[in-house]
Design an enzyme around this catalytic site. Structure first.
Site, PDB file in Angstrom:
ATOM      1  N   GLU A 110       0.846  -1.195   0.000  1.00  0.00           N
ATOM      2  CA  GLU A 110       0.000   0.000   0.000  1.00  0.00           C
ATOM      3  C   GLU A 110       0.878   1.241   0.000  1.00  0.00           C
ATOM      4  OE1 GLU A 110      -3.001  -0.274   3.207  1.00  0.00           O
ATOM      5  OE2 GLU A 110      -2.346  -2.362   3.373  1.00  0.00           O
ATOM      6  N   LYS A 112       2.194   4.762   1.299  1.00  0.00           N
ATOM      7  CA  LYS A 112       2.285   5.376   2.626  1.00  0.00           C
ATOM      8  C   LYS A 112       1.996   6.869   2.469  1.00  0.00           C
ATOM      9  CE  LYS A 112       5.300   5.623   6.661  1.00  0.00           C
ATOM     10  NZ  LYS A 112       5.222   7.065   6.876  1.00  0.00           N
ATOM     11  N   ASP A 114       1.351  10.698   3.508  1.00  0.00           N
ATOM     12  CA  ASP A 114       1.989  11.554   4.507  1.00  0.00           C
ATOM     13  C   ASP A 114       0.962  12.533   5.058  1.00  0.00           C
ATOM     14  OD1 ASP A 114       4.054  12.358   6.061  1.00  0.00           O
ATOM     15  OD2 ASP A 114       5.043  13.583   4.561  1.00  0.00           O
ATOM     16  N   TYR A 221      -6.834   2.480   5.968  1.00  0.00           N
ATOM     17  CA  TYR A 221      -5.971   1.366   5.555  1.00  0.00           C
ATOM     18  C   TYR A 221      -5.953   0.155   6.487  1.00  0.00           C
ATOM     19  CZ  TYR A 221      -2.823   3.972   8.686  1.00  0.00           C
ATOM     20  OH  TYR A 221      -2.280   4.647   9.751  1.00  0.00           O
ATOM     21  N   LYS A 308      10.838   3.456   2.640  1.00  0.00           N
ATOM     22  CA  LYS A 308      10.823   4.902   2.420  1.00  0.00           C
ATOM     23  C   LYS A 308      11.494   5.236   1.091  1.00  0.00           C
ATOM     24  CE  LYS A 308       9.310   7.167   5.311  1.00  0.00           C
ATOM     25  NZ  LYS A 308       9.564   7.648   6.650  1.00  0.00           N
ATOM     26  N   CYS A 402      31.520  22.142  29.283  1.00  0.00           N
ATOM     27  CA  CYS A 402      30.067  22.216  29.126  1.00  0.00           C
ATOM     28  C   CYS A 402      29.667  23.637  28.738  1.00  0.00           C
ATOM     29  CB  CYS A 402      29.372  21.809  30.423  1.00  0.00           C
ATOM     30  SG  CYS A 402      27.580  22.046  30.393  1.00  0.00           S
ATOM     31  N   CYS A 405      27.563  25.066  32.022  1.00  0.00           N
ATOM     32  CA  CYS A 405      28.119  25.270  33.373  1.00  0.00           C
ATOM     33  C   CYS A 405      29.647  25.281  33.389  1.00  0.00           C
ATOM     34  CB  CYS A 405      27.580  24.207  34.324  1.00  0.00           C
ATOM     35  SG  CYS A 405      28.182  22.535  33.945  1.00  0.00           S
ATOM     36  N   CYS A 420      28.688  16.029  30.238  1.00  0.00           N
ATOM     37  CA  CYS A 420      28.966  16.946  31.346  1.00  0.00           C
ATOM     38  C   CYS A 420      28.678  16.178  32.624  1.00  0.00           C
ATOM     39  CB  CYS A 420      28.062  18.178  31.259  1.00  0.00           C
ATOM     40  SG  CYS A 420      28.116  19.174  32.765  1.00  0.00           S
ATOM     41  N   CYS A 426      24.289  21.362  36.910  1.00  0.00           N
ATOM     42  CA  CYS A 426      24.113  21.912  35.562  1.00  0.00           C
ATOM     43  C   CYS A 426      22.621  22.136  35.331  1.00  0.00           C
ATOM     44  CB  CYS A 426      24.676  20.941  34.516  1.00  0.00           C
ATOM     45  SG  CYS A 426      24.625  21.557  32.831  1.00  0.00           S
TER      46      CYS A 426
END
Length: 664
Positions: A110, A112, A114, A221, A308, A402, A405, A420, A426
């Site tokens: 089938e 697909k 979107d 479907y 896909k 980081c 921090c 980190c 943080c």
């Protein structure tokens, strides 16, 4: 003819005209005559409200306003699909299927589409409710909006199951999308970006009359439910058409991967001739009994695969590389791009994953890069156009501190990411952990969003998720954009979360590598957070599907004094940190350590119920027979090769009744 008969007659006539026009694309009446009949029906319904029908054709014009969409749990979970991108992927998938099921396997191919996924529930032929996909387990009820879509039948035709769900996509055809944008431009408004997002956004509009103005369609479907009256996916599609649903005609029944690929190649070339957006092909095992036997992984059906189409690629300039800190402290480099159109959306950022990926691609600021959407969802950089690299270009030096921090980053051996280590200091990590805690799949706390969490942390009102349970209305009222009602909703939402079951609390507390599925396995095995906290790495590894990395992470989490203190606080506030006594009453260890295969059709219980009984009694459901299989529960129509393999390996074969007797 009585007034009631007149009203019913007009309703049936208008439903038939709707079906001819919007489903069959074959109108048998002019728009003018249709409108006259609709107005006649509206006038009769206004004069005789005693004959009200929630599914009358007059309600398709909308007008109902929904302030808050109710969250509804799906009776049958809406799984996502595994993706494939090559013939090799499909061949591997086919091999796995043929190992697990007996007999010849046919496939339904089938397109697909979107759009926005929807689940429609029908009872006695009438539309009962419409629910968005949400997280697959629960979604938002949008029935009033869906009723305005003319291709959704409000009353079914012919023969239909007593109650069932039917799944599909709400799509916006290109023609309607273009017309909508022309009208917006004429009115001096911004055009919509793409049909998919516009269709999805339409479902959550508060005024259904606004939804009615949009030329949305619903393509169906998959029918799900008991006693459906058909044995294959392909028959199900035909059954849906007979009941009045709009089912795309492109579906094809095939019996080999080569035939699947012929279908894929044809539509990859001809998809641009279609009136809707498509992004691939969905291949399903056709036989429903084989589907049931194959079952599901934690996230997707084993009997279906999405192929896909090749992702669209564009090139653009990489302006800057910045770095994000996640809730676990993981650092993710982000490419900030010159905005570019890609697959219907404007892309400004793309993930660079980690330091190794940057080094492998030799990506630098100022480069012209090729971008594609992985699976047409997440943008990623796939290559650099070295011919356009500036002469003064400098290699990318990965950060060492980081960005939030300034703590020195660490990278453990065998780990692709930098981290980190400032777990409790943080701010971004703290906010991220609490945002994860309140998220929909975790504690799903109504009235609390990510921005509010950031405000609460930055204002010093909370520093971890256990602090949420100490908040008062008076504390949160002064916050930006916080009114009396929203403050009440927040406090009530936090209080209600105390009823969330143990496995979701375990997922919510944010142990690294412990996702939804692992949390369920740990909760089921250990029954309480105390038992998990006392488990060693060796104990944890012995649990089915728990590996070294997860085990070490769990032990590290419960070794932290701060984490232990937080868990104790959650307990004191009344959260579910153990499986409830009611749930435990239905669980035993009678099948502990046993691997059991289920095959065939059963009389007194469904295969799903049978598998649940195995798991509730400590057993493991296996999909294929091996020397480690303890016994096979054999139902009617079980495949001969499975039976032969069990006999060859000396695996005990028992009936449905024998199995039920084992659990007495």
């Amino acid at each position: 003819m009585s007034i009631q008969q007149n009203i019913e007659g007009l309703r049936n006539e208008l439903r038939e005209h709707n079906y001819n026009y919007y489903v069959l694309d074959n109108p048998t009446i002019s728009d003018y005559d249709f409108d006259l009949k609709l107005k006649e029906l509206q006038a009769l319904e206004e004069m005789h409200p005693e004959f009200y029908d929630a599914n009358s054709p007059t309600l398709r014009v909308g007008g109902e306003v929904t302030k808050n969409f109710n969250t509804v749990v799906h009776e049958h979970r809406m799984y996502s699909l595994d993706n494939s991108y090559s013939k090799d992927d499909l061949l591997d998938w086919e091999k796995r299927i043929k190992k697990m099921v007996d007999g010849e396997v046919h496939y339904t191919c089938e397109l697909k589409y979107d759009g926005a996924s929807i689940s429609l529930t029908y009872e006695n032929g009438s539309l009962l409710r419409a629910v968005t996909r949400g997280d697959g387990t629960q979604g938002d009820e949008v029935t009033a909006n869906i009723k305005t879509i003319k291709s959704v039948p409000l009353q079914l035709k012919g023969d239909f199951p007593a109650i069932f769900d039917i799944r599909g996509e709400i799509v916006l055809p290109f023609e309607g999308f273009i017309k909508m944008n022309e009208e917006r431009l004429e009115a001096g408004e911004e055009p919509y970006r793409n049909p998919r997002n516009t269709a999805s956004g339409s479902l959550k509009l508060q005024d259904s009359a606004e939804v009615a103005k949009r030329p949305l369609e619903c393509l169906l479907y998959n029918i799900t439910g008991p006693n459906l009256g058909f044995d294959t996916q392909f028959e199900g599609l035909e059954k849906a058409r007979q009941m009045g649903f709009k089912v795309p005609s492109a579906a094809k029944l095939v019996s080999s991967v080569d035939a699947i690929f012929e279908f894929v190649e044809y539509w990859d070339e001809h998809r641009h001739d279609l009136p809707y957006e498509t992004d691939g092909v969905v291949i399903k095992v056709n036989n429903l009994q084989q589907q049931e036997e194959l079952g599901y992984t934690a996230k997707a059906p084993r009997w279906a695969m999405a192929y896909k189409f090749k992702a669209e690629q564009v090139s653009t300039r990489l302006n800057e590389i910045t770095y994000q800190v996640g809730r676990t402290g993981a650092i993710t480099p982000v490419a900030n791009l010159e905005p570019v159109e890609l697959a219907g959306t404007t892309v400004k950022r793309a993930s660079l994953h980690n330091a190794d990926q940057i080094e492998k691609l030799d990506v630098r600021e100022g480069d012209t890069v090729y971008v594609e959407k992985g699976g047409e969802i997440i943008p990623k950089i796939i290559a650099v156009d070295f011919s356009k690299r500036p002469v003064d270009s400098l290699s990318t030096q990965y950060i060492t501190q980081c960005p939030e921090c300034q703590t020195e980053l660490v990278r453990q051996e065998g780990d692709a990411k930098h981290y980190c280590p400032n777990y409790n200091g943080c701010n971004v990590q703290i906010i991220g952990r609490i945002q994860h805690y309140i998220s929909r799949k975790a504690m799903d706390i109504e009235g609390l969003g990510g921005e509010t969490i950031a405000l609460l942390v930055n204002e010093g009102l909370i520093s971890n998720y256990s602090d949420l349970y100490t908040l008062t209305k008076e504390q949160v009222l002064p916050l930006e954009r916080m009114a009396e009602k929203s403050a009440e909703n927040l406090i009530n939402g936090v209080e209600t979360s105390k009823q969330i079951p143990f496995e979701r609390v375990l997922f919510a507390i944010g142990i690294r590598y412990v996702g939804e599925t692992v949390a369920k396995k740990l909760a089921k095995h250990y029954k309480s957070s105390d038992a998990i906290a006392n488990a060693s790495v060796e104990d944890l590894i012995a649990v089915d599907e728990i590996g070294d990395r997860i085990a070490e992470s769990v032990v590290a989490f419960f070794s932290s004094e701060d984490n232990k203190e937080n868990i104790e606080k959650l307990k004191s506030f009344g959260l579910q940190l153990a499986i409830s006594a009611e749930k435990l009453a239905n669980q035993t260890d009678k099948l502990k350590g046993q691997s059991i295969v289920v095959s065939g059709v059963f009389e007194t219980i469904s295969r799903t119920e049978l598998k649940k009984m195995i798991e509730d009694n400590g057993g493991k459901v296996s999909s294929s027979i091996s020397s480690k299989t303890n016994f096979l529960v054999a139902g009617d129509k079980m495949g001969p090769s499975k039976l032969a393999k069990a006999e060859t390996l000396g695996v005990e074969i028992i009936s449905e009744n024998d199995f039920l007797l084992k659990l007495r």
